[in-house]
Scaffold this motif. Structure first.
Motif, PDB file in Angstrom:
ATOM      1  N   GLY A   1      71.180  41.119 -45.528  1.00  0.00           N
ATOM      2  CA  GLY A   1      69.955  41.286 -44.724  1.00  0.00           C
ATOM      3  C   GLY A   1      70.378  40.465 -43.419  1.00  0.00           C
ATOM      4  O   GLY A   1      70.318  39.804 -42.879  1.00  0.00           O
ATOM      5  N   GLY A   2      69.960  41.866 -42.858  1.00  0.00           N
ATOM      6  CA  GLY A   2      70.324  41.768 -40.837  1.00  0.00           C
ATOM      7  C   GLY A   2      69.005  42.407 -40.185  1.00  0.00           C
ATOM      8  O   GLY A   2      68.923  42.593 -39.062  1.00  0.00           O
ATOM      9  N   GLY A   3      67.476  41.207 -40.778  1.00  0.00           N
ATOM     10  CA  GLY A   3      66.197  40.967 -40.351  1.00  0.00           C
ATOM     11  C   GLY A   3      66.535  39.961 -39.838  1.00  0.00           C
ATOM     12  O   GLY A   3      67.479  39.290 -39.653  1.00  0.00           O
ATOM     13  N   PRO A   4      65.375  39.382 -39.350  1.00  0.00           N
ATOM     14  CA  PRO A   4      65.128  38.246 -37.899  1.00  0.00           C
ATOM     15  C   PRO A   4      65.753  37.334 -39.121  1.00  0.00           C
ATOM     16  O   PRO A   4      66.030  36.532 -38.759  1.00  0.00           O
ATOM     17  N   ALA A   5      64.713  36.861 -40.843  1.00  0.00           N
ATOM     18  CA  ALA A   5      65.217  35.884 -40.863  1.00  0.00           C
ATOM     19  C   ALA A   5      67.247  35.038 -41.844  1.00  0.00           C
ATOM     20  O   ALA A   5      67.611  34.451 -41.418  1.00  0.00           O
ATOM     21  N   GLY A   6      67.825  36.760 -41.635  1.00  0.00           N
ATOM     22  CA  GLY A   6      69.492  36.683 -41.594  1.00  0.00           C
ATOM     23  C   GLY A   6      69.408  36.522 -40.756  1.00  0.00           C
ATOM     24  O   GLY A   6      70.723  35.832 -40.322  1.00  0.00           O
TER      25      GLY A   6
ATOM     26  N   ARG B   1      66.594  46.925 -38.328  1.00  0.00           N
ATOM     27  CA  ARG B   1      66.094  48.268 -37.762  1.00  0.00           C
ATOM     28  C   ARG B   1      64.289  48.272 -38.106  1.00  0.00           C
ATOM     29  O   ARG B   1      63.557  48.610 -37.320  1.00  0.00           O
ATOM     30  N   LYS B   2      63.815  47.595 -38.635  1.00  0.00           N
ATOM     31  CA  LYS B   2      62.464  47.368 -38.929  1.00  0.00           C
ATOM     32  C   LYS B   2      62.339  46.892 -37.542  1.00  0.00           C
ATOM     33  O   LYS B   2      61.061  46.881 -37.142  1.00  0.00           O
ATOM     34  N   PHE B   3      62.538  45.442 -37.370  1.00  0.00           N
ATOM     35  CA  PHE B   3      62.798  44.191 -35.899  1.00  0.00           C
ATOM     36  C   PHE B   3      62.829  45.746 -35.131  1.00  0.00           C
ATOM     37  O   PHE B   3      61.318  45.761 -34.201  1.00  0.00           O
ATOM     38  N   LEU B   4      62.875  47.362 -34.684  1.00  0.00           N
ATOM     39  CA  LEU B   4      63.666  47.166 -33.956  1.00  0.00           C
ATOM     40  C   LEU B   4      61.616  48.033 -33.954  1.00  0.00           C
ATOM     41  O   LEU B   4      61.162  48.573 -32.529  1.00  0.00           O
ATOM     42  N   LEU B   5      61.899  49.416 -34.505  1.00  0.00           N
ATOM     43  CA  LEU B   5      60.712  50.275 -35.325  1.00  0.00           C
ATOM     44  C   LEU B   5      59.232  49.373 -34.644  1.00  0.00           C
ATOM     45  O   LEU B   5      58.359  49.528 -33.894  1.00  0.00           O
ATOM     46  N   ALA B   6      59.000  48.080 -35.292  1.00  0.00           N
ATOM     47  CA  ALA B   6      57.954  47.199 -34.714  1.00  0.00           C
ATOM     48  C   ALA B   6      57.496  46.579 -33.790  1.00  0.00           C
ATOM     49  O   ALA B   6      56.410  46.071 -33.792  1.00  0.00           O
TER      50      ALA B   6
ATOM     51  N   GLY C   1      58.451  45.052 -49.050  1.00  0.00           N
ATOM     52  CA  GLY C   1      58.951  46.699 -49.883  1.00  0.00           C
ATOM     53  C   GLY C   1      58.541  47.574 -49.146  1.00  0.00           C
ATOM     54  O   GLY C   1      57.651  48.230 -49.574  1.00  0.00           O
ATOM     55  N   SER C   2      57.829  47.034 -48.051  1.00  0.00           N
ATOM     56  CA  SER C   2      57.173  48.133 -47.421  1.00  0.00           C
ATOM     57  C   SER C   2      57.483  49.130 -45.926  1.00  0.00           C
ATOM     58  O   SER C   2      59.592  48.288 -46.083  1.00  0.00           O
ATOM     59  N   TRP C   3      58.132  50.345 -45.527  1.00  0.00           N
ATOM     60  CA  TRP C   3      58.907  50.900 -44.936  1.00  0.00           C
ATOM     61  C   TRP C   3      60.561  51.389 -44.989  1.00  0.00           C
ATOM     62  O   TRP C   3      61.023  50.662 -45.049  1.00  0.00           O
ATOM     63  N   ALA C   4      60.513  51.467 -46.286  1.00  0.00           N
ATOM     64  CA  ALA C   4      62.243  51.645 -47.238  1.00  0.00           C
ATOM     65  C   ALA C   4      63.261  52.416 -46.298  1.00  0.00           C
ATOM     66  O   ALA C   4      63.953  52.592 -47.023  1.00  0.00           O
ATOM     67  N   LYS C   5      62.454  53.956 -45.573  1.00  0.00           N
ATOM     68  CA  LYS C   5      63.620  54.536 -44.800  1.00  0.00           C
ATOM     69  C   LYS C   5      64.223  53.205 -43.848  1.00  0.00           C
ATOM     70  O   LYS C   5      64.825  53.516 -43.369  1.00  0.00           O
ATOM     71  N   LEU C   6      63.678  52.486 -43.488  1.00  0.00           N
ATOM     72  CA  LEU C   6      64.814  51.284 -42.912  1.00  0.00           C
ATOM     73  C   LEU C   6      65.548  50.370 -43.512  1.00  0.00           C
ATOM     74  O   LEU C   6      65.672  49.195 -42.918  1.00  0.00           O
ATOM     75  N   GLY C   7      65.106  50.258 -44.960  1.00  0.00           N
ATOM     76  CA  GLY C   7      65.969  49.622 -45.654  1.00  0.00           C
ATOM     77  C   GLY C   7      65.080  48.229 -46.517  1.00  0.00           C
ATOM     78  O   GLY C   7      65.764  47.455 -47.242  1.00  0.00           O
ATOM     79  N   SER C   8      64.076  48.114 -46.043  1.00  0.00           N
ATOM     80  CA  SER C   8      63.400  46.959 -47.067  1.00  0.00           C
ATOM     81  C   SER C   8      62.219  48.347 -48.264  1.00  0.00           C
ATOM     82  O   SER C   8      61.332  48.512 -47.899  1.00  0.00           O
ATOM     83  N   ASP C   9      63.217  48.420 -48.715  1.00  0.00           N
ATOM     84  CA  ASP C   9      62.312  49.253 -50.421  1.00  0.00           C
ATOM     85  C   ASP C   9      62.197  48.214 -51.597  1.00  0.00           C
ATOM     86  O   ASP C   9      62.080  49.160 -52.551  1.00  0.00           O
TER      87      ASP C   9
END
Length: 421
Positions: free
Chosen positions: A22-27, A52-57, A178-186
């Protein structure tokens, strides 16, 4: 044609070989801590690039953290406060700002107390962060979707070239919510972990909008209209000021998101919830009664309302939507409704539309270092844990802090595991 199974062998290094999924902020934050301690770190992400989600946020303004007093900040985590406080004691709001400054990004405090990078964007911060991690030795594997474990405990991934298996001395799962599945958090990991006997609470929308069911008149005229200079309450007593937006089906926006946990829980328990709006928070009820009680002569009620209180447009239409004809013409009842207009919410918007999610791996399934009790050597961090936070920098701060906490837990576990006796 069946996919080929590729085995990725790990070299025999004196330093531990650790995996982060997982390459979000925590990872990414966990990777930074582990690399600083000399570990060899492989990070796997399902998307073509991390964050990806970090960027869109950050598209609408990258809110990093909040500047309010620490005690108030910690209290924002509600029922999860006791679990999150240890993370924040090691890496709280000021530490987040210092860390951002260390990446060469300046910050400022907005009028609401929220903290932003001066450029108001996530992309420069993420670029600087990834560059620093790569220079520290991070090995990044993209388009690797986690599929669970082999019987021997190796990590399984689906890739464009088939399934691959990777071994590590320990791993961290930072798979998001589980939000914003298109960005990987499905949320696909929920079934995988449950299948391995791990207790996971159902994912639910957090920081979300709600359905109301407007009339066609209101929907056609005011869908997308902002409600500014208002206050809202989930109980008619505890009020919060801010802004929100009328949608085609209901209501959303930062003011609603701040109250969404209580409203969602009430809908789940009772079938519906009431959101109370104060359409004139700068006027008290006595003043409104006096203003509306003035003679209106031949003026229509709409004009009288506008001239005496300044209420018109979407606010006036909300009053017409929610009040009977008789109540709208009764100046005393109208004044009361301006100060406390009840909106009946029937459902939260779907999980994939929410800013974040509640639910996830329960804390009872983890040790204090965020290691899964059912799978020694496997740690969890970020939004996939069973907690939630309002918007305003609280979610990002706790995700970063949880990544650091889990990384320190990994290092502690590795040290204890290698100590004889």
């Amino acid at each position: 044609m069946p996919q080929l199974l590729r085995i990725a062998t790990m070299p025999d290094l004196s330093s531990p070989r650790l995996a982060i999924v997982g390459g979000g902020p925590a990872g990414l934050m966990a990777a930074e801590v582990l690399l600083a301690q000399g570990a060899a770190v492989d990070l796997y992400d399902a998307m073509p690039s991390p964050g990806r989600k970090f960027l869109l946020a950050g598209v609408g303004g990258m809110n990093i953290t909040h500047s309010e007093p620490y005690a108030a900040f910690v209290a924002r985590y509600g029922a999860s406060m006791a679990h999150i406080r240890p993370w924040l004691e090691r890496f709280g709001p000021q530490a987040v700002r210092d860390w951002v400054h260390g990446l060469g990004i300046d910050t400022f405090v907005g009028s609401s107390g929220r903290v932003f990078p001066v450029e108001m964007k996530a992309a420069p911060l993420l670029r600087a962060w990834l560059q620093r991690l790569r220079e520290a030795g991070l090995v990044l594997h993209v388009r690797h979707r986690f599929q669970g474990w082999t019987p021997q405990g190796a990590l399984r991934f689906a890739t464009p070239d088939g399934e691959t298996v990777h071994s590590a001395d320990a791993c961290l799962l930072a798979l998001g919510g589980g939000s914003w599945a298109k960005l990987g958090s499905d949320g696909a990991w929920v079934g995988l972990l449950r299948g391995h006997g791990i207790d996971v609470a159902a994912l639910r929308p957090a920081n979300c909008g709600f359905d109301i069911g407007w009339s066609e008149v209101l929907r056609s005229r005011f869908a997308g209209a902002p409600l500014k200079s208002v206050a809202a309450s989930p109980d008619g007593e505890n009020w919060r000021r801010g802004e929100c937006v009328i949608t085609a089906g209901g209501i959303e926006g930062s003011l609603v998101y701040a109250l969404s946990a209580a409203l969602r829980d009430r809908i789940e328990a009772e079938g519906s919830a009431t959101l109370y709006l104060d359409l004139a928070p700068d006027r008290d009820l006595a003043r409104l009664r006096g203003e509306l009680g003035r003679p209106r002569a031949s003026a229509s009620i709409a004009n009288h309302l506008r001239r005496q209180t300044g209420i018109e447009g979407v606010k006036a239409s909300l009053l017409r939507e929610c009040l009977s004809r008789d109540d709208f013409q009764d100046m005393g009842r109208l004044a009361e409704s301006i100060k406390c207009l009840p909106l009946r919410l029937t459902a939260p918007r779907p999980l994939d539309e929410a800013i974040s999610s509640a639910g996830g791996v329960r804390f009872a399934a983890l040790d204090p270092g965020l290691m899964l009790l059912a799978r020694p050597g496997v740690f969890c961090a970020g939004e996939m844990l069973d907690w939630e936070a309002p918007t305003g920098g609280y979610l990002l701060t706790a995700c970063l802090a949880s990544g650091r906490h889990a990384a320190e837990g990994m290092l502690d576990w590795l040290g204890r595991r290698s100590t004889p006796g």
